[in-house]
Design an enzyme around this catalytic site. Structure first.
Site, short mmCIF file in Angstrom:
data_model
loop_
_atom_site.label_atom_id
_atom_site.label_comp_id
_atom_site.label_asym_id
_atom_site.label_seq_id
_atom_site.Cartn_x
_atom_site.Cartn_y
_atom_site.Cartn_z
N LYS A 80 0.90 -1.20 0.10
CA LYS A 80 -0.13 0.04 -0.09
C LYS A 80 0.91 1.29 -0.22
CE LYS A 80 -3.87 1.92 2.70
NZ LYS A 80 -4.88 1.76 3.78
N SER A 155 -9.86 1.68 2.62
CA SER A 155 -8.84 2.61 2.03
C SER A 155 -7.98 1.78 1.01
CB SER A 155 -8.25 3.65 2.58
OG SER A 155 -7.24 3.12 3.67
N SER A 179 -10.07 -0.76 6.88
CA SER A 179 -9.51 -0.50 5.64
C SER A 179 -8.93 -1.44 5.16
CB SER A 179 -8.74 0.86 5.78
OG SER A 179 -9.17 2.02 5.79
#
Lengths: 491, 97
Positions: A80, A155, A179
């Site tokens: 990420k 997210s 997330s």
């Protein structure tokens, strides 16, 4: 023979181990898959093919000469875009950090490298991890591989989409209010938030420090357990990192769940839960029962306050953490500055006004308000007290059961754009995941079915702090005894 | 929420916002703060606040010198630098000698 991007973690590992598959072949297949699909899905924001192939070759060479190979054995991994890699742009989905190149590696990146993971690139996310749809990134919207009109969740939407589409078998995300688990559910992959303190956040760009935790995404529970094994452990550079022994997460599968006590929560099945999601989740729980577990009702009376509690605590911490972005040491600095008329404060305000996107500004405003003189007691302090009530509920429940099972999100993946103009509706999509962050407990999302429209549904399992082994064992049984959701069609 | 109050919060947050943004965030904050009123239902008498998920005590380490970033690395992301320092606008008046 299924394509490489469809194979289970276990079969990839055994092929690598037997010498039937090289890390270069697997890495090349992943890079080809990214080439083929990323334009459509926008899961990766950057790909470092040269570095990935060099690492793959180095692992293959060591394997060929009989040297020791790390746990990941040359499996490709995506990271990420809020996890720092030395010399690799880490933008956090923000204009503020569009040219930020960290001079150091995050702890988890050091661990990936040490255990022979092949890092292929950085994955898209909501700006500063603030969002539930991966629509707020400065690098554009990520699309759900099961249906590109729908959001992958967020997210960590890039990570979930990349694993679902077979671009990488493994990925790292971060989970502050859901997330990892919510996008895993939306994309039909396994995603896990470990216990707070299990994984060092050194090198993770901070959002809400009392809630943030890094965790794994994988095609299957085995892959998630393997990646968790690699990243867990004590690190003195994160003072919240807990110094306790890391269990063996991968050795406990295919065991009967005889004696395992599973709790279901009536509060989970209230207003707003989609009928198809509820039916799939209930079927998932029945499968755990047929694998030997006993099921009983437990109460989480304060669960309904978790979203309100979270949306005071997380923005408060974020407003403080993001104060560091002032245009001085790194990050965006405004060009619109006239030293004749403007002062240093104008430089800060303008740089931040230009660098941050709408959702980040909204949360900074909310957090600043909740912490400001005259409102601190009424908002922030009150939320911290309700947070303890939420934790006490879990402590009581886990005295009676080992696992709490329920939905990950109230619906399957919503449409892109559907919630963008209603922040509160977006926040409420985290209603089942947020309480685990507030309480610090681990949670995992495992696919448990598809809607009639062909979108994945996730089953969430939660356990008491540091019970990752039990959690993974139950998740593995939910997976193997489940009707498989099949291979993502990448519509 | 009154626009002046929104403006004050933006100033505390060091955010330069357009009039349109001030209006939008004012509406958003009003809506969200209305929603969080639900917390008033919870009995929090005699409850200790829970600022962290694990009850960690102070974490100490020996005060020893360790590796740190060198100057080049530390300045590598600076928006403006002369190679030695971070450069910022002048904040002190220059007095003629």
């Amino acid at each position: 023979m299924p394509e490489l991007y469809e194979q289970s973690t276990e079969s990839l590992l055994s092929a690598l181990n037997a010498g039937d598959l090289s890390s270069r072949t697997l890495t090349t297949a992943c890079l080809d898959r990214i080439d083929q699909l990323n334009k459509k899905l926008n899961a990766f924001v950057s790909v470092n093919a040269d570095a990935a192939l060099a690492k793959a070759d180095a692992v293959d060479k060591r394997r060929a000469t009989g040297q020791t190979i790390g746990l990941l054995q040359g499996l490709p991994v995506g990271v990420k875009d809020n996890i720092c890699q030395a010399g690799v742009a880490t933008t956090c989905g923000s204009r503020m950090l569009h040219n930020y190149c960290p001079p150091y590696d995050a702890h988890v990146v050091e661990q990936l490298n040490a255990e022979d993971g092949v890092i292929v690139g950085q994955l898209n996310m909501d700006e500063f991890a603030m969002g539930s749809s991966t629509e707020t990134s400065a690098s554009g919207v990520t699309r759900n591989p099961w249906n590109p009109e729908h959001s992958p969740g967020g997210s960590s939407g890039g990570a979930a989409a990349a694993v679902a589409a077979g671009m990488v078998p493994l990925a790292l995300g971060s989970d502050t209010g859901g997330s990892i688990r919510q996008p895993a559910s939306f994309c039909g992959v396994v995603g896990m938030k470990p216990t707070y303190g299990r994984v060092s956040r050194f090198g993770l760009v901070a959002f809400a420090s009392s809630l943030d935790q890094i965790g794994p995404f994988a095609r299957d529970v085995h892959g998630a357990a393997l990646l968790l094994q690699v990243i867990s452990g004590h690190d003195t550079r994160d003072t919240t990192s807990v110094d306790s022994v890391v269990a063996n997460y991968t050795g406990q599968f295919n065991q009967s769940l005889e004696g395992l006590r599973i709790g279901i929560v009536d509060e989970h099945y209230g207003e707003g839960l989609d009928d198809e999601v509820e039916a799939a989740v209930r079927r998932g729980i029945e499968r755990l029962e047929s694998a030997g577990a006993t099921v009983k009702s437990v109460k989480l009376p304060h669960a309904r306050y978790s979203v309100a509690t979270y949306y005071l605590i997380a923005p408060s911490e974020a407003s403080s953490n993001l104060a560091r972005y002032d245009g001085i040491h790194y990050g965006h600095r405004t060009e619109d500055f006239n030293s004749r008329n403007d002062g240093l404060i104008d430089l800060y305000c303008r740089s931040r006004g230009e660098g941050f996107g709408a959702e980040v500004k909204r949360r900074i405003m909310l957090g600043t308000y909740a912490l400001s003189a005259g409102y601190y007691d009424a908002y922030y302090l009150k939320a911290l007290k309700v947070r303890r009530r939420i934790r006490e509920d879990f402590d009581k429940a886990f005295a009676e059961v080992d696992i709490i099972a329920g939905p990950v999100a109230p619906t399957a993946a919503f449409r892109i754009g559907e919630k963008m103009n209603d922040p509160l509706a977006m926040y409420l999509s985290d209603i089942y995941t947020i309480s685990a962050n507030l309480a610090g407990i681990p949670g995992i999302s495992v696919p448990c079915g598809l809607t009639t429209n062909g979108l994945p549904i996730g089953l969430q399992l939660q356990a008491s702090t540091f019970s990752e082994t039990t959690l993974l064992q139950a998740a593995a049984m939910a997976e193997t005894s489940g009707d498989t959701i099949g291979v993502c069609p990448v519509a | 929420m009154e626009i002046d109050e929104v403006r004050k919060v933006a100033s505390l947050a060091r955010l330069e916002l357009s009039d349109q943004e001030l209006e939008t965030y004012g509406q958003n904050l009003t809506q969200i703060l209305g929603y969080v009123e639900v917390l008033n239902e919870v009995d929090i008498k005699e409850v200790m606040p829970m600022p962290h998920a694990v009850d960690l005590q102070n974490v100490f380490r020996p005060d020893e010198r360790g590796p740190s970033l060198n100057r080049t690395a530390a300045l590598s992301n600076a928006p403006k630098t002369d190679g030695q320092f971070f450069q910022v606008p002048q904040i002190l008046e220059q007095k003629d000698a």
